[in-house]
Design a protein around this motif. Structure first.
Motif, short mmCIF file in Angstrom:
data_model
loop_
_atom_site.label_atom_id
_atom_site.label_comp_id
_atom_site.label_asym_id
_atom_site.label_seq_id
_atom_site.Cartn_x
_atom_site.Cartn_y
_atom_site.Cartn_z
N TYR A 298 0.84 -1.20 0.00
CA TYR A 298 0.00 0.00 0.00
C TYR A 298 0.88 1.25 0.00
CZ TYR A 298 0.93 0.14 5.07
OH TYR A 298 1.53 0.17 6.30
N VAL A 299 0.26 2.35 -0.41
CA VAL A 299 0.96 3.64 -0.46
C VAL A 299 1.07 4.20 0.96
CG1 VAL A 299 0.87 6.01 -1.32
CG2 VAL A 299 0.19 4.10 -2.80
N SER A 300 2.27 4.59 1.34
CA SER A 300 2.51 5.19 2.66
C SER A 300 3.07 6.59 2.47
CB SER A 300 3.48 4.33 3.46
OG SER A 300 3.74 4.91 4.73
N LEU A 301 2.25 7.59 2.79
CA LEU A 301 2.64 9.00 2.70
C LEU A 301 2.07 9.74 3.89
CD1 LEU A 301 1.91 9.82 -1.07
CD2 LEU A 301 4.17 9.86 0.00
N ARG A 302 2.79 10.75 4.35
CA ARG A 302 2.24 11.62 5.39
C ARG A 302 1.02 12.36 4.84
NH1 ARG A 302 8.08 14.19 6.61
NH2 ARG A 302 8.35 13.31 4.51
N SER A 305 -4.11 8.15 4.65
CA SER A 305 -4.48 7.06 5.55
C SER A 305 -3.80 5.77 5.11
CB SER A 305 -6.00 6.89 5.56
OG SER A 305 -6.37 5.83 6.41
N ASP A 306 -3.10 5.12 6.04
CA ASP A 306 -2.43 3.86 5.71
C ASP A 306 -3.44 2.84 5.22
OD1 ASP A 306 0.13 4.65 6.19
OD2 ASP A 306 0.30 3.73 8.17
N ALA A 307 -3.05 2.11 4.16
CA ALA A 307 -3.84 1.04 3.56
C ALA A 307 -5.08 1.53 2.82
CB ALA A 307 -4.24 -0.01 4.59
N LYS A 308 -5.25 2.84 2.68
CA LYS A 308 -6.38 3.34 1.88
C LYS A 308 -6.15 3.05 0.40
CE LYS A 308 -9.19 7.42 0.91
NZ LYS A 308 -9.48 8.83 1.25
N PHE A 309 -4.91 3.20 -0.04
CA PHE A 309 -4.54 2.92 -1.43
C PHE A 309 -3.72 1.63 -1.41
CE2 PHE A 309 -5.30 7.41 -1.01
CZ PHE A 309 -6.03 7.74 -2.15
#
Length: 394
Positions: A298-302, A305-309
């Motif tokens: 999953y995409v992790s960015l500040r 939301s974690d695991a949204k994408f």
């Protein structure tokens, strides 16, 4: 007259002796009081010196953490959109590894770190864990161990990109040992990851999840290759960190399903001048086989939301610019984009995740190169802020 003087003489002598004794007693008491005051001032100064860096006179925890067996408390106000608002507390204990007699004078090994922490949020999500990082033989061997337990209330977005609440409980274990190749900056070694999970959806199973099982074990083993030229492992100002990992999940390792996963991430810190540092990040993840939906890349960015994408594959890129206002204080700005694609969406159809924001850091332990601060970020329809220990890039 002579008799009276003779009779008075001993009394006068005794009076004189008594007066002199009183004076000595008063001087002794004054000296004791002064000594006690000096001792108290010395003790206070010694205690205060634990928190003051003699190099610049600023507040610093280096001596407390390294020579006085101190523990660094890391309180956290959790605003991660995936789990809601809450509080967390981590305790970090640092020791410096022993340096061998034949090690080069300029050889620097990262400190050994033991961490204990936990958190709880308003969505009834919680977690607790213990970690340890250790090096031996002048940083030729690196060990990382993590064990934890979580109870998370999350959302799965799926094909329609609409949140469906589910609960994820489980016990996790990570064991990793890396060996340096000669005296190079390359490390290679095995990693084992285990997660005994239980998932529950409120209602029907969302479209897009294949072969849903309430109880699943993710157990994968793989090879990790690291390249590390960072000047500091916590908050670098120059250098590169890159990691490649290839994992297999099989029944013989304890896994409920069979799948493969490959990840690659790289961070580069470029000093543009004495006061400015540019950071660049690339992060990828690819999976094949019957991987559980919650374990997909999953995409992790500040700000996101974690695991949204989340999907079979993900690509993420981010940049960060840092202004070192003083040797202790720094301001930064950051922004990034990412996509998760593969099974639910093609790359062109997958929604784009984005996050950007600003933050600050304070060099709280100069000898460790350890900074702490806060990042404030904006993502798709939401804002978040994070208490950071060092860099946000792990």
């Amino acid at each position: 007259m002579l008799i009276r003087h003779a009779l008075c003489a001993p009394l006068c002598v005794n009076a004189a002796l008594s007066s002199e004794a009183d004076k000595r007693s008063r001087r002794t008491r004054r000296a004791s009081a002064v000594a006690a005051a000096l001792l108290a001032m010395s003790a206070h100064a010694h205690a205060a010196s634990k928190f003051i860096d003699p190099e610049d006179g600023a507040f610093d925890l280096s001596d407390l953490l390294l020579t006085h067996r101190g523990v660094l408390p890391v309180p956290t106000l959790i605003t991660e959109p995936a789990v809601g608002y809450g509080l967390g507390l981590g305790l970090l204990y640092f020791t410096m590894p022993k340096k061998s007699a034949d090690a080069p004078d300029d050889a620097k090994a990262p400190p050994n770190v033991t961490g204990l922490g936990g958190f709880a949020t308003g969505t009834h999500s919680w977690g607790a864990g213990l970690m340890h990082f250790h090096t031996w033989d002048d940083d030729h061997i690196r060990y990382l161990g993590v064990v934890g337990k979580v109870g998370l209330h999350l959302n799965y977005y799926g094909i329609q990109n609409r949140p469906r609440a589910y609960q994820l409980d489980g016990i996790a274990l990570v064991q990793q040992v890396l060996f340096r190749i000669g005296n190079s900056h390359w490390y290679v070694g095995p990693r084992y990851t285990f997660f005994d999970a239980r998932t529950r959806f409120s209602g029907t199973i969302p479209q897009g999840i294949r072969e849903f099982e309430k109880d699943q074990r993710v157990a994968k083993a793989g090879v990790v290759v690291d390249y590390d030229t960072r000047d500091n492992m916590f908050y670098p100002s120059s250098g590169t960190y890159a990691e490649l990992e290839a994992d297999l999940a099989r029944g013989g390792l304890g896994s409920s399903t069979n799948f493969q996963e490959q990840t690659a991430r790289g961070y580069q810190w470029i000093p543009l001048s004495k006061s400015w540092v540019l950071g660049l990040r690339a992060d990828t993840g690819f999976s094949q086989g019957n991987i559980p939906f919650f374990a997909q890349p999953y995409v992790s960015l500040r700000g996101v939301s974690d695991a949204k994408f989340q999907d079979s594959n993900q690509l993420t890129a981010e940049a960060e610019i840092r202004w070192n206002v003083t040797p202790r204080w720094a301001l930064l700005g950051f922004g990034g984009v990412g996509k998760a694609y593969g099974r639910l969406h093609s790359f062109s159809e997958a929604p784009t995740a984005f996050g950007f924001g600003t933050g600050f850091r304070y060099l709280i332990a100069r000898k460790l190169g350890l900074s702490m601060g806060i990042d404030v970020a904006h993502g798709p329809g939401q804002n978040a802020f994070y208490v950071q220990v060092g860099s946000a890039w792990r």
